[in-house]
Design an enzyme around this catalytic site. Structure first.
Site, PDB file in Angstrom:
ATOM      1  N   GLU A   1      -2.891  -9.114   3.939  1.00  0.00           N
ATOM      2  CA  GLU A   1      -3.073  -9.736   5.251  1.00  0.00           C
ATOM      3  C   GLU A   1      -4.500 -10.251   5.447  1.00  0.00           C
ATOM      4  OE1 GLU A   1      -5.065  -6.182   5.532  1.00  0.00           O
ATOM      5  OE2 GLU A   1      -2.966  -6.356   4.943  1.00  0.00           O
TER       6      GLU A   1
ATOM      7  N   CYS B   1       0.827  -1.200   0.000  1.00  0.00           N
ATOM      8  CA  CYS B   1       0.000   0.000   0.000  1.00  0.00           C
ATOM      9  C   CYS B   1       0.875   1.269   0.000  1.00  0.00           C
ATOM     10  CB  CYS B   1      -0.964  -0.037   1.179  1.00  0.00           C
ATOM     11  SG  CYS B   1      -2.390   1.061   0.964  1.00  0.00           S
TER      12      CYS B   1
ATOM     13  N   ASN C   1      -7.282  -0.242   0.042  1.00  0.00           N
ATOM     14  CA  ASN C   1      -7.599   1.012   0.705  1.00  0.00           C
ATOM     15  C   ASN C   1      -6.554   2.029   0.295  1.00  0.00           C
ATOM     16  OD1 ASN C   1      -8.226   3.155   2.302  1.00  0.00           O
ATOM     17  ND2 ASN C   1      -7.648   2.201   4.234  1.00  0.00           N
TER      18      ASN C   1
ATOM     19  N   HIS D   1      -3.796  -5.049   0.193  1.00  0.00           N
ATOM     20  CA  HIS D   1      -3.558  -5.556   1.542  1.00  0.00           C
ATOM     21  C   HIS D   1      -3.623  -7.085   1.571  1.00  0.00           C
ATOM     22  CE1 HIS D   1      -4.138  -1.723   4.023  1.00  0.00           C
ATOM     23  NE2 HIS D   1      -4.210  -1.352   2.757  1.00  0.00           N
TER      24      HIS D   1
END
Length: 380
Positions: A356, A264, A306, A354
């Site tokens: 994760e 990101c 995001n 992302h």
């Protein structure tokens, strides 16, 4: 099962956009006023992880899913120590929270943390407006904070823009800490916290990595004092064009050819370190259902995003940089935005999304394994 004891369901609230568009609804969460960049998130679930993601600092998040709050709020799924969004916009808040892990309702938690929200508005119309006009400054006002439309609009238009905002130091840890490896320790990683989510070092710990999370202001001496096998740069908020300190640190890491992984904001930092520019997207990518292609394998992944900024790098060729050849490794299939970079002559790569999976799909979990492979190759 928990039920809300809140009494703000009938308190009027107003959402004001900087272009003069106004939506009227009811207070949700705390009563008062708040300001931020209005953005929309397309996730159907995972609101707790979204609200506690530091990358949403100074943003008013619009939930496109029509009903929010069904599963309440628990004590396990926070991605940081607090809610970071400036405000929250929902259409139909759940009247009852029902989940075996729920400790309280979402609106109770928003009120407890002082997060001003609004409910009962047409979030579909708001989302379409933001898609057409772009993310913009906004404000939510409820109760005694409501004034004339002209007054509220003037207060919104007096707020700073997200472009040019330096926010990563606001959300990063001030003190270093260690997330121990789960099981036998295999590697040590220095993770630069630019707004890191809690699940990210956990995913590395699951792979036998001891993670030393360092402040955003860490120096190269701080990084190499932990004798890392690899260096990680996290997600974070704000305009990457302001992040000269992290760019200088990443440049020092690249000069030493230490295995490097960024996500990101970290992807944007790598782009800048390689000499590419960055730019603000019209309305960004936010949600857990974004299609991305890994161009190194051809595989398409559903991914969690995001970000409101992106790297300006060529998609059609390999680029020559001061650290060797670099290429765009991942691309968004919706709009061809750069979603990943990799160096071909030394062990460094990054992605814009992302991996994760908190919240989100697990399609991109292999990226942590790719980082492990880089460190194994360097050690060998």
């Amino acid at each position: 099962m928990t039920t809300s004891t809140r009494g703000t369901a009938k308190v009027p609230a107003v959402l004001v956009l900087e272009d003069g568009r106004i939506f009227r609804g009811r207070a949700y969460g705390a009563v008062g006023e708040t300001f931020g960049e209005a953005v929309f998130s397309t996730g159907m679930t995972g609101y707790q992880e979204t609200l506690t993601d530091p990358s949403y600092d100074r943003q008013i998040v619009v939930a496109t899913a029509p009903q929010i709050g069904n599963t309440g709020w628990n004590d396990e799924d926070d991605e940081s120590s607090r809610i970071w969004v400036s405000g929250y916009v929902v259409r139909d808040p759940a009247r009852v929270a029902s989940n075996w892990r729920a400790k309280r309702s979402l609106d109770d938690e928003l009120e407890r943390q002082g997060v001003v929200g609004i409910s009962g508005i047409d979030t579909r119309a708001l989302t379409r407006h933001l898609r057409e006009r772009g993310s913009m400054r906004s404000g939510i006002f409820s109760g005694a904070a409501i004034a004339t439309e002209a007054e509220l609009l003037a207060r919104v238009q007096a707020q700073p823009h997200m472009k040019g905002a330096s926010l990563y130091e606001e959300v990063a840890t001030k003190e270093a800490y260690v997330v121990p490896a789960i099981g036998a320790k295999k590697f040590t990683v220095a993770a630069i916290d630019l707004g890191i989510k809690g699940m990210t070092p956990h995913r590395m710990a699951e792979r036998g990595i001891e993670v030393h999370v360092l402040p955003a202001t860490a120096t190269a001496d701080d990084v190499y004092a932990v004798e890392p096998d690899g260096v990680f740069f996290s997600n974070g908020p704000g305009d990457p064009a302001t992040a000269d300190g992290p760019v200088a640190l990443m440049t020092a890491v690249l000069e030493r050819k230490t295995p490097l992984f960024g996500i990101c904001f970290g992807n944007q930092i790598l782009g800048r370190a390689l000499g590419f520019g960055t730019y603000k997207l019209k309305y960004g990518h936010r949600g857990i259902n974004q299609p991305v292609q890994d161009r190194t394998t051809g595989k398409v992944e559903v991914t969690a995003h995001n970000h409101g900024f992106a790297v300006d790098a060529p998609l059609d060729r390999i680029s020559e940089t001061k650290f060797g050849r670099a290429e765009v490794s991942h691309v968004c299939l919706n709009d061809d935005v750069v979603e990943g970079l990799q160096l071909l002559d030394q062990p460094a790569f990054s992605v814009q999304y992302h991996p994760e999976a908190a919240a989100g799909p697990h399609d991109a979990a292999y990226l942590f394994d790719r980082f492990v492979s880089l460190m194994e190759g360097q050690r060998a």
